[in-house]
Design a protein around this motif. Structure first.
Motif, PDB file in Angstrom:
ATOM      1  N   SER A   1       0.775  -1.214   0.103  1.00 24.25           N
ATOM      2  CA  SER A   1      -0.027  -0.144   0.011  1.00 24.25           C
ATOM      3  C   SER A   1       1.061   1.053   0.196  1.00 24.25           C
ATOM      4  O   SER A   1       2.180   1.126   0.180  1.00 24.25           O
ATOM      5  CB  SER A   1      -0.884   0.035   1.153  1.00 24.25           C
ATOM      6  OG  SER A   1      -0.099   0.125   2.581  1.00 24.25           O
TER       7      SER A   1
ATOM      8  N   CYS B   1      -7.222  -6.543  -5.115  1.00 24.00           N
ATOM      9  CA  CYS B   1      -6.877  -5.182  -5.439  1.00 24.00           C
ATOM     10  C   CYS B   1      -7.933  -4.098  -5.565  1.00 24.00           C
ATOM     11  O   CYS B   1      -8.733  -4.187  -6.198  1.00 24.00           O
ATOM     12  CB  CYS B   1      -6.107  -5.210  -7.039  1.00 24.00           C
ATOM     13  SG  CYS B   1      -5.043  -6.830  -7.364  1.00 24.00           S
TER      14      CYS B   1
ATOM     15  N   PHE C   1      -6.946   3.996  -9.754  1.00 20.05           N
ATOM     16  CA  PHE C   1      -6.165   3.419 -10.514  1.00 20.05           C
ATOM     17  C   PHE C   1      -6.226   3.882 -12.107  1.00 20.05           C
ATOM     18  O   PHE C   1      -7.364   4.186 -12.326  1.00 20.05           O
ATOM     19  CB  PHE C   1      -5.909   1.957 -10.446  1.00 20.05           C
ATOM     20  CG  PHE C   1      -5.546   1.321  -9.069  1.00 20.05           C
ATOM     21  CD1 PHE C   1      -4.600   1.305  -8.735  1.00 20.05           C
ATOM     22  CD2 PHE C   1      -6.929   0.568  -8.654  1.00 20.05           C
ATOM     23  CE1 PHE C   1      -4.117   1.042  -7.230  1.00 20.05           C
ATOM     24  CE2 PHE C   1      -6.235   0.228  -7.152  1.00 20.05           C
ATOM     25  CZ  PHE C   1      -5.176   0.297  -6.656  1.00 20.05           C
TER      26      PHE C   1
ATOM     27  N   ILE D   1      -5.794  -1.875 -13.458  1.00 15.77           N
ATOM     28  CA  ILE D   1      -5.598  -2.367 -12.253  1.00 15.77           C
ATOM     29  C   ILE D   1      -4.367  -3.365 -12.552  1.00 15.77           C
ATOM     30  O   ILE D   1      -3.250  -3.566 -11.716  1.00 15.77           O
ATOM     31  CB  ILE D   1      -6.556  -2.994 -11.583  1.00 15.77           C
ATOM     32  CG1 ILE D   1      -7.669  -2.032 -11.332  1.00 15.77           C
ATOM     33  CG2 ILE D   1      -6.637  -3.840 -10.186  1.00 15.77           C
ATOM     34  CD1 ILE D   1      -9.161  -2.275 -10.714  1.00 15.77           C
TER      35      ILE D   1
ATOM     36  N   ASN E   1      -5.614 -12.787  -5.729  1.00 14.02           N
ATOM     37  CA  ASN E   1      -5.510 -11.175  -5.223  1.00 14.02           C
ATOM     38  C   ASN E   1      -6.640 -10.429  -5.058  1.00 14.02           C
ATOM     39  O   ASN E   1      -7.535 -10.467  -5.444  1.00 14.02           O
ATOM     40  CB  ASN E   1      -4.278 -10.678  -6.103  1.00 14.02           C
ATOM     41  CG  ASN E   1      -3.098 -11.658  -6.317  1.00 14.02           C
ATOM     42  OD1 ASN E   1      -2.407 -11.856  -5.525  1.00 14.02           O
ATOM     43  ND2 ASN E   1      -2.911 -12.280  -7.545  1.00 14.02           N
TER      44      ASN E   1
ATOM     45  N   SER F   1      -9.157   0.157  -4.060  1.00  9.17           N
ATOM     46  CA  SER F   1      -8.744   1.525  -3.341  1.00  9.17           C
ATOM     47  C   SER F   1      -9.937   2.433  -3.139  1.00  9.17           C
ATOM     48  O   SER F   1     -11.054   1.578  -2.758  1.00  9.17           O
ATOM     49  CB  SER F   1      -7.952   2.227  -4.444  1.00  9.17           C
ATOM     50  OG  SER F   1      -7.240   3.420  -3.914  1.00  9.17           O
TER      51      SER F   1
ATOM     52  N   GLN G   1      -1.057   1.632 -10.615  1.00  8.93           N
ATOM     53  CA  GLN G   1      -1.608   0.379 -10.918  1.00  8.93           C
ATOM     54  C   GLN G   1      -1.316  -0.483  -9.824  1.00  8.93           C
ATOM     55  O   GLN G   1      -0.415  -0.176  -9.252  1.00  8.93           O
ATOM     56  CB  GLN G   1      -1.136  -0.095 -12.374  1.00  8.93           C
ATOM     57  CG  GLN G   1      -1.451   0.976 -13.648  1.00  8.93           C
ATOM     58  CD  GLN G   1      -1.286   0.137 -15.042  1.00  8.93           C
ATOM     59  OE1 GLN G   1      -1.762   0.951 -15.674  1.00  8.93           O
ATOM     60  NE2 GLN G   1      -0.761  -0.763 -14.988  1.00  8.93           N
ATOM     61  N   CYS G   2      -1.854  -1.659  -9.997  1.00  4.44           N
ATOM     62  CA  CYS G   2      -1.315  -2.649  -8.779  1.00  4.44           C
ATOM     63  C   CYS G   2      -0.422  -3.695  -9.422  1.00  4.44           C
ATOM     64  O   CYS G   2       0.791  -3.748  -8.928  1.00  4.44           O
ATOM     65  CB  CYS G   2      -2.704  -3.688  -8.541  1.00  4.44           C
ATOM     66  SG  CYS G   2      -3.776  -2.835  -7.497  1.00  4.44           S
TER      67      CYS G   2
ATOM     68  N   LEU H   1      -3.213  -5.768  -2.799  1.00  2.09           N
ATOM     69  CA  LEU H   1      -2.496  -4.771  -3.326  1.00  2.09           C
ATOM     70  C   LEU H   1      -3.589  -3.454  -3.478  1.00  2.09           C
ATOM     71  O   LEU H   1      -4.325  -3.477  -4.084  1.00  2.09           O
ATOM     72  CB  LEU H   1      -2.044  -5.018  -4.825  1.00  2.09           C
ATOM     73  CG  LEU H   1      -1.351  -6.188  -4.668  1.00  2.09           C
ATOM     74  CD1 LEU H   1      -1.141  -6.584  -6.392  1.00  2.09           C
ATOM     75  CD2 LEU H   1      -0.291  -6.071  -3.997  1.00  2.09           C
ATOM     76  N   HIS H   2      -3.439  -2.583  -2.448  1.00  2.00           N
ATOM     77  CA  HIS H   2      -4.330  -1.436  -2.158  1.00  2.00           C
ATOM     78  C   HIS H   2      -4.086  -0.043  -1.804  1.00  2.00           C
ATOM     79  O   HIS H   2      -2.944   0.158  -1.370  1.00  2.00           O
ATOM     80  CB  HIS H   2      -5.494  -2.008  -1.172  1.00  2.00           C
ATOM     81  CG  HIS H   2      -4.559  -2.164   0.083  1.00  2.00           C
ATOM     82  ND1 HIS H   2      -4.790  -1.299   1.081  1.00  2.00           N
ATOM     83  CD2 HIS H   2      -3.868  -3.320   0.584  1.00  2.00           C
ATOM     84  CE1 HIS H   2      -3.959  -1.616   2.302  1.00  2.00           C
ATOM     85  NE2 HIS H   2      -3.353  -2.755   1.680  1.00  2.00           N
TER      86      HIS H   2
ATOM     87  N   SER I   1       3.596   1.112  -9.548  1.00  2.00           N
ATOM     88  CA  SER I   1       2.814  -0.124  -9.338  1.00  2.00           C
ATOM     89  C   SER I   1       3.166  -0.580  -8.180  1.00  2.00           C
ATOM     90  O   SER I   1       4.628  -0.504  -7.685  1.00  2.00           O
ATOM     91  CB  SER I   1       2.970  -1.318 -10.481  1.00  2.00           C
ATOM     92  OG  SER I   1       2.667  -0.581 -11.599  1.00  2.00           O
ATOM     93  N   ALA I   2       2.347  -1.349  -7.605  1.00  2.00           N
ATOM     94  CA  ALA I   2       2.653  -2.386  -6.468  1.00  2.00           C
ATOM     95  C   ALA I   2       3.886  -3.183  -6.567  1.00  2.00           C
ATOM     96  O   ALA I   2       4.708  -3.655  -6.142  1.00  2.00           O
ATOM     97  CB  ALA I   2       1.529  -3.041  -5.678  1.00  2.00           C
TER      98      ALA I   2
END
Length: 562
Positions: free
Chosen positions: A227, A304, A312, A315, A302, A306, A286-287, A263-264, A244-245
């Motif tokens: 995050s 993802c 995003f 994503i 997963n 927000s 992006q994630c 992932l957020h 990105s994450a």
């Protein structure tokens, strides 16, 4: 005869295309063939096999029939036939026929039999799916830290090197661009909280990744929470694009598994298509972003998400879209994910899309639910996904279930796509305004057994673009506009669902089954390997068969067994 009739009934048509790279033939693909010049082989993942074959005598009017069984079993099961699609313009051809067998069990050997329709040409070979239990070697425990972790030491195929945080946190406090870099092979990274990626004093416009995969192969990232990543672009007032994450631009990266991660909540908001004025392509965090990777990746289970103040761009996605590579790369799977909150594509599967498979995902609060512009190699399979809430900007109209069309030119629209058993679910008033591409160009697409509900009966279900070609739509449930000559067995109407239908946002599970009195019940067509698990004379239209357990997404999901 039933198998042949089903194959013919799908009315597939064919097209030629080109590609510039052929994968190595796996050592495990040892064929027994009546055609000595044709070597069939498979590229596995946990639940799928990508099948490749170039038999002598292949032609546009001849499909390759596929059947499979677990090694030692007596009963064969049918798979979807493969279509002829050679690569005549390259120095190193791939194969003339490509396709996938899906819904397989991990760590299981299957016998596969391929037959060129209408001939005596056939081949048989065995292939084994991946095990879900990687062999573990040395385990390195990671403690809390405030500087990036660099992983450069590899494990081996028989002893993966494991980096286990056991809940530890890497918080780089926006003093570094990355929380972690990976340039190694046969490694597992797990149980880490990663916070604060993106050096706020940096003047570089090069995208950052909280986890940057610089190189290597056979990498597993699991049970991590990422995050608060990203930097502010002073020129736009929004987050830099593609930050990105998890991020990689390695064109040699193969077999990256990203599973059960959260992932957020990136640090900065992404812009929509109306900021500052329309049309301005959305930009922002992006994630997961993969660019022209080697492929054979799995992105599964997963979560993802927000909020509307930290949206995003895409994503899960990347690029290059108008290319023979793209994202996520060949022989890759995306399934069981919960994705929400973007101004462009929830899932972006664009570029080559060679044996790319997308299923059992829940996609919400996006403009385009799935981006597939373009599919240059194929086949691309999209099935049993559920989509809800489509918007271009807050309190504004939606986009499409599938983007369709092309990027960079119509010459990239040469791969085949199969769209089966998906549901566009009405969770609120924000339905998409188009189903299969709006009025964009659509080519080489087969659509079956989908619930395609759009916002207005005046919206397009199927594109009417005059440049469309080689498409086959039938057995869908729809409420919008369909050009004459399509959906001969389709059902016009609006779906009715079982009581309490919808997603539980806490458990990430839900029911999306049609009620017994709804249009579309028992109205689908049997699709080999994709319609398994139904009861009655025919499958229901849509993603969720009546009588099946709830659909589950995210970190608690499990594969559905058929």
């Amino acid at each position: 005869m039933k198998y042949l009739a089903l194959a013919i009934g799908l009315s597939f048509s064919l097209v030629s295309w080109s590609y510039a790279e052929r994968p190595a033939v796996p050592e495990s693909a040892v064929p027994e063939s009546t055609d000595a010049n044709a070597v069939a082989f498979a590229i596995p993942t946990f639940h799928c096999l990508g099948i490749y074959w170039s038999p002598a005598g292949g032609a546009a009017d001849k499909e390759v029939l596929m059947r499979y069984r677990q090694q030692g079993a007596s009963e064969w099961r049918e798979a979807l036939p493969m279509r002829y699609n050679p690569i005549p313009e390259t120095d190193d051809e791939l194969t003339d026929y490509r396709g996938s067998i899906v819904h397989l069990s991990p760590a299981t050997t299957y016998e596969i039999q391929l037959t060129l329709a209408g001939t005596a040409t056939s081949t048989s070979f065995a292939a084994t799916t991946w095990s879900e239990n990687s062999p573990v070697g040395e385990v390195i425990n990671i403690d809390d830290r405030k500087t990036p972790l660099a992983i450069t030491e590899s494990g081996t195929p028989d002893a993966y090197r494991v980096y286990d945080g056991q809940g530890a946190t890497i918080d780089v406090r926006h003093k570094h661009d990355h929380c972690m870099t990976i340039d190694a092979s046969y490694v597992i990274v797990r149980n880490l909280n990663l916070i604060g990626a993106g050096d706020e004093k940096s003047t570089s416009s090069k995208p950052i990744g909280a986890i940057l995969v610089e190189g290597g192969h056979d990498i597993v990232i699991e049970d991590c929470d990422v995050s608060d990543w990203g930097r502010l672009n002073p020129e736009t007032g929004f987050g830099f694009n593609y930050e990105s994450a998890i991020y990689s631009r390695s064109d040699t990266l193969q077999r990256l598994v990203i599973q059960r991660c959260k992932l957020h909540d990136p640090r900065f908001d992404g812009s929509n298509w109306y900021e500052p004025t329309y049309p301005t392509h959305s930009q922002g965090p992006q994630c997961i972003s993969l660019f022209n990777a080697g492929g054979n990746h799995v992105i599964r289970y997963n979560e993802c998400w927000s909020d509307t103040e930290h949206m995003f761009n895409d994503i899960i996605g990347g690029g290059s879209n108008g290319s023979y590579r793209g994202s996520p790369g060949p022989d890759s799977d995306i399934y069981g994910n919960y994705v929400s909150h973007c101004w462009d594509d929830g899932l972006e599967v664009e570029g080559g899309s060679r044996n790319v498979r997308v299923w059992d995902n829940y996609i919400s609060q996006c403009m385009m639910m799935i981006g597939n512009a373009a599919d240059s190699i194929g086949p691309l399979y999209i099935w049993r996904n559920v989509c809800a809430r489509s918007q271009w900007q807050p309190d504004a109209k939606g986009g499409y279930f599938l983007k369709m069309g092309f990027a960079g030119g119509e010459q990239w629209m040469t791969g085949h796509m199969y769209i089966f058993h998906n549901t566009v679910f009405r969770s609120d008033e924000w339905l998409p305004t188009g189903a299969l591409g709006g009025d964009r160009i659509v080519k080489h697409t087969v659509s079956r057994n989908n619930v395609l509900q759009v916002r207005s009966p005046e919206n397009l279900i199927i594109s009417t673009n005059k440049q469309n070609s080689d498409n086959d739509y039938d057995y869908d449930l729809f409420n919008g506009q369909v050009p004459e000559g399509n959906e001969a067995h389709g059902v016009r109407g609006e779906p009715r669902y079982v009581a309490g239908a919808g997603l539980d946002p806490v458990t990430k599970s839900g029911f999306f089954q049609l009620s017994s009195d709804s249009p579309g019940v028992n109205a689908g067509v049997i699709i080999p390997n994709f319609s398994d698990g139904y009861t009655g004379d025919a499958p229901d239209i849509g993603a969720h068969q009546r009588g099946a357990p709830p659909m589950r997404y995210g970190v608690s999901a499990q594969p559905r067994r058929f």
